[in-house]
Structures are given as C-alpha cells and as structure tokens.
Write an enzyme that holds these catalytic residues in place. Sequence first.
Site, mmCIF file in Angstrom:
data_model
loop_
_atom_site.group_PDB
_atom_site.id
_atom_site.type_symbol
_atom_site.label_atom_id
_atom_site.label_comp_id
_atom_site.label_asym_id
_atom_site.label_seq_id
_atom_site.Cartn_x
_atom_site.Cartn_y
_atom_site.Cartn_z
ATOM 1 N N ASP A 278 -9.891 12.815 13.188
ATOM 2 C CA ASP A 278 -10.389 11.641 11.807
ATOM 3 C C ASP A 278 -10.182 10.216 12.295
ATOM 4 O OD1 ASP A 278 -10.487 10.148 9.736
ATOM 5 O OD2 ASP A 278 -8.928 11.176 8.733
ATOM 6 N N HIS B 196 -12.356 13.196 8.334
ATOM 7 C CA HIS B 196 -11.713 12.631 7.213
ATOM 8 C C HIS B 196 -11.760 13.805 5.885
ATOM 9 C CE1 HIS B 196 -9.145 9.586 5.299
ATOM 10 N NE2 HIS B 196 -9.966 9.488 4.207
ATOM 11 N N TYR C 253 -5.247 9.193 -6.854
ATOM 12 C CA TYR C 253 -5.690 8.043 -5.799
ATOM 13 C C TYR C 253 -5.280 6.787 -5.918
ATOM 14 C CZ TYR C 253 -9.093 6.567 -2.537
ATOM 15 O OH TYR C 253 -9.935 6.006 -1.438
ATOM 16 N N SER D 202 -6.070 10.399 1.601
ATOM 17 C CA SER D 202 -6.457 9.013 2.083
ATOM 18 C C SER D 202 -5.806 7.883 1.522
ATOM 19 C CB SER D 202 -7.937 8.878 1.940
ATOM 20 O OG SER D 202 -8.609 7.761 2.602
#
Length: 731
Positions: A666, A701, A503, A583
Amino acid sequence: MRTALFAFASVLALTACSQPAAETEAPAETQAAASGILAPTYPESRTVDQVDVYASAAEGEVAVSDPYRWLEQDVRVSEDVANWVEAQTETTTAYLDQLPGRERIAERLAELWNYERYGLPTSRETTDGLRYFFSRNDGLQDQSVFMVQDGLNGEARALIDPNDWAADGTTALAGTVPSPDGATLAYLIADGGSDWRSIRVMDVETGEQLGDEIEWVKFSPLSWAKDGSGFYYSRYPAPEEGEAFTALNLNQAIYFHELGTDQIEDVQIMADPDAPDVGWRGSVSDDGRYLVITSSTGTDGNGVHILDLEAEGAAPVEIFEGFGNNHSYVGNQDETFFFQTDLGAPNGRIVSVSLSDPAVLSDVVAEGDGPITGADHVGGHLIVETMRDVASAVSVYTPDGDFVREVELPGLGVASGFGGSPERSETFYAYESLNQPAALYRYDVETGESEVFRAPDLTFNPDDYVVSQTFYDSTGGAQIPMFVAHHRDVDPNGVRPTLIYGYGGFAITRRPDFDVRRLQWMEMGGVYAIANLRGGSAYGRDWHDAGRLANKQNVFDDFINAGHALIDMGWTSPDHLAIHGRSNGGLLVGAVANQAPDLFAAALPAVGVMDMLRFNQFTAGRFWVDDYGSPQDPEMFDVLYGYSPYHNIPQTGEYPATLITTADTDDRVVPGHSFKYAAALQAAQTGDAPTLIRIETRAGHGAGTPVSKLIEEAADRWAFIAYHTGLEIED
C-alpha cells in the site's frame, strides 16, 4: 463530463535503523479459559530510542517517543521489516485457523459473489454507429474483463483480460478511455495495488498494442484530443531509486502525448516549478476545443483555468482562483461553461460563466436543501445528482435552469453514472442499495424513459433483507443519519451481534450501496449499520467542516454515539458490538477504540492512518493537511497528538479484540502506520483480547484487489468478529 478531483491518502517514510532485528523464540501459547481457542503469543517488536520534539500551543515544546520508527521502512527494502511481517503473519494465521466457521464463511461468500456484474457503458460514435465499452465479470474472476460491442444489440467481445497479466491476479486494469471515434483505447495499469499507473494504447478493431508506453502517472485523468491524435494526462517526475513508494509526490505536471511517440517527447502543458506542492490535471471539454485545467494542493479546494486549444499562443484563462472552494466542470456551450461549485453555496450550485467575462457567475441550478454530488451535460440537458438524507435523488434541467423532471429511482439507495454526450439523449446509470446489487439502466433524457439494461441473476433474495434509516443525537445537538440493515428474521433482542461501519472525513459520504460481504454478515444473523458521520458531505460543506481540523473529535463522538444508539434501540450490547472502517475510517476505529474501549467487543481498523504526527511526511500524505491539519502547526499538533491512535493506546486492561488489516505494498496509507500501531497495541496492557495484524501481500489500498483475496480477507474478518461478538457459525 466532469473533472475528477481526488481525495488522496497517506504514506510513511523509509527510515533506516542501525540495530538488527531481535531473533527470539516466542513463549508457548496459553489456553484460553472457556473457548478452546489458543490465545496468541506475539512476536517481539524491538524498540528504538527515537524522540522527536514538536511545537505545542499549550505546552511550548513536547518530546514524543516513537519506539517503532523502524517499522516505517518499506518491506521491499528492509529485511528487518520483512522478518517482522513474516512473524506477525504466522501468529495471525495460527489464531485465525482455529476460529469456527471460517472455511464455511469463505465457501458461502464465494457462492454469493458468483453473479455476473457489468460496469457502466461508455459510448463513442463511429462511422457505423455507436460503439459501447464496458467491463464484465462472470462472478469469481479476480479482475473484470473489458468488453466492446457495436450497437446496443451487437455481440460483445473481450478487448482486455487483466486476468492474464499476473498469476496472482494483482495486476489490474485501472482505467480505460476510448478515443473520440472509438477506434483507439488508452488504458491504465496498476501493479500490486500501487497508486502508480502505466498507460498503454491499443487498436480497438484488431486488439493490437500500438507501442505507446507512459510511466509515473498518478492521480490523473486521461483525456483525448478531439482529433484522436493523442491525449492529455498528468505525471510526476521519476522518483529516485528505492523511493517510488515512499517519497513525497511533488511537481506534478500536465503533458500531451502524441500517439506513436516516446514519452520523453511529450509536451508539457502546465506546471509550476516554483510551487511544487500544486497538482495539475486537465480534461478536454465536450466540444474538444478547450482544456479545462484544475489545480490543487490538497483534498479540499481547487483552482480552474481554461485553455483554448484552437487559438495559437493562447494563455489559460483563470475562472476560479485559489484553493478555498471546490469546482467541477459540467459542460459547455461554445464559450459558456457550466460548473458545479460550493463557492457561496455550502450545498453546491450549478453556475454558468463566459470566457469573455470570467468574473461573473450566474446561477443555473441554485443551492438546495440537499448537497449536489455530481452533474452532467447530456442530450442538451443538465442531469443533477443530489443527496436527500444520504440517499440519491436525480433531477433534469434545461441549460437555462428550468426544472424538467425528477428521475424515478427504485427506492432508498444510490444512483450513479449519467455520463454521456451533449449531442445524444442516451445515458446510463446504476442503482443499488444495501440489499440490492447494482442494476444498470438506460435513460433517455429527452423522453424521461428509463429501462433496465443489465440486471444480475442472484443466488439470494433481496426481499429477505430489511434496510431502514434512523437518526440519533450526538455532540452539539447534531442529528446523525444511520442506515441499519439485517435479515428479515432478525429482531432486536439486546444481544444481536452488530457491526457499525464509518468513515467521517474528506467530504466522503458512505452511501447505502451494495457489498456482498455486508450481505453475508446479515445472512449469518448479524446486524449491519452505516453511520453517516460529520466530516463527510451528507449535508454539504458545513457537515464536512464540522468534522475536520480542530473539529475532528466530533467524528469520534458521532461514531461512539452510533454504538449507544444501537444499544438504546434494543439491538445489541457492548459484548456484541463491533466497529469497522478503512483508511480515514481505520483512523476512526483506532481513535474510538482508544477512547471507548469498553463499548466494543471487536474492532477492525483497515489500512488506517494511525500516526497523526508523521502522516504528512511521505508520498500523498501532505494532501491530507486540508482535513487533518499539520502536526507542524502548534495548535493542530495539540489536536492531532490528542487523538492519534498510535500515541493514545490506553493501559486499561480492557480493550476490544482487534484485527488490524493492511497490505505490504500500500503506497497510499503505507503499512508502517498499521505496523507501528500493532506493535504498540501488542506491547500495551490491553487485557486478554487478541491484537492481531493481517498483512496482505502484493495488495495496495484496495483498488484492483483480486476477488479471491477479497473473499479470503472477508472470511478472516467475519470469523474473527463473529467469534468475539458471540455470533455462532456452523462449521
């Protein structure tokens, strides 16, 4: 109780395009040489003459072409985009349908997923004793059912079953808050994965809807008044028609809703029309007397005010000004408040402050070696959660800061929960690890006794899997922690199919928690790794700062070096190595695949922020400037343009097999990011490996996605990377 601070994400614009979509017939598919898998032939993605000029610190002005700007349009509005989505879906489905083992993966995943799961209980004190509220999923229900139970040994009954709300399972229960007496429940609804929330209210005893309806709520807590007469929440103004999923989120305000009244009558508590970019959120203190108000303009840093709800005409008292640091309410004893803060403490500390002298902060729990991740005021004690090399550690203190004990946890994993009342010693927490689903524990903060409250019956043995932690070198001498998990029968042999997840942003740390999809990858014979990159908060604020703004390249270096480390450890090789992120992690995968395409066999960028020059133009994207910087800042433009996945696709002829995933509804990281990236990748000279985009319908999302859709998506992902990393699957 703790005040929620939200890490927001990006959405792109609705941009009109005057040219119609091209309608061309794709050429015949070609036969892949050795496999029998037919290579995809991509639909045509037309281009437009869109050029934007940006100010660059290095070059003055830079003209940037954006040939796929038209793909930013909302699929619900643009027929052109809807047609493109349909054509891409047909291409992707045709390819995925050929992959060996895909159906078996879905079948086995459903078997693994089919175990009873419970959410952490919340309790309220009624006239007849404690009433407990919690969620339950029988295994394969698309949405968990919300339950209520009187007493620890009472019979649980269903209060809300979201599975009845939509035939496709995409309308989700997005939050529940019982009133202080447990008689009334306010709950939030999310439709189709959107970040927008609707609020409804019901009578707990009868299940009757009370008629209260509130709309246009987003990024908001919900907090009841002490007497249960109503609640505080935050909302935005109603958007213009057609702009609900694309327009910037501005002018958030806190309101009080009195039960039985219309939304239009709600009283505005806090707003600042002169600063429309400031967001406001309010939570009632544990004793019910105060409203703790937080304000922010982005994802890093917030101000705090406290409003006395019992003093008529009282003005909010400022406790923390500006947006330079992060502060969360922990609890209070009369006018003395406890806050978790990183002010003067990159790893965080717990401080006390008096309303009579708000300028003076006193340490209660001083900064330690590991970052504080949360704190609660329960049973007259402070429960403080920290990270030690990413794994959880939990300690109990008195309100004066005296250490009482450490909570004994089962192993190297993640503990969460610990909410409760300052008046009661009971709290609940969950513990999980990469090989162990969450079990719920009831903890007595007074005695230190911990007992299992709910533990799942499983269709697998957690002891069949090994979880270890290693550290590897990265840029600037940084030591990066990484968890490596695999089946006990799997040993390093240099060619193990291996998946790395990362991430690296927004102070979010990917912990070694449980996900049944990860376990299935390991059951299939794959190795699963989580790299705890800079940009997260594994080692506090300094670790976050080392991976944001102009330091963002450190995050990409850390991820690339994770691949090298696994190769050096003897696990795998570039032909058997895949990467995955969601993301901000989707951005990570896109950037790293561009920078080191020969290191990976496959890439899975999910709901990623792919256009770093336009992320801040729409919905919540403006909040991310805290982490990314603004493309309108000449110095940050040079940084962003230098790694933006959409703008830096190499014409190498050697690119990982790529399965992009997004959702058509999203409204956080809008699908236009992935649409444009996919079109650009398909048009580039990236070699023979496929570039596909999987577009989920009526999903956002990620939050609230039905279990059935999660299983289908995971089966597609695992079949794709298994095929491209050489992991054999029996059909």
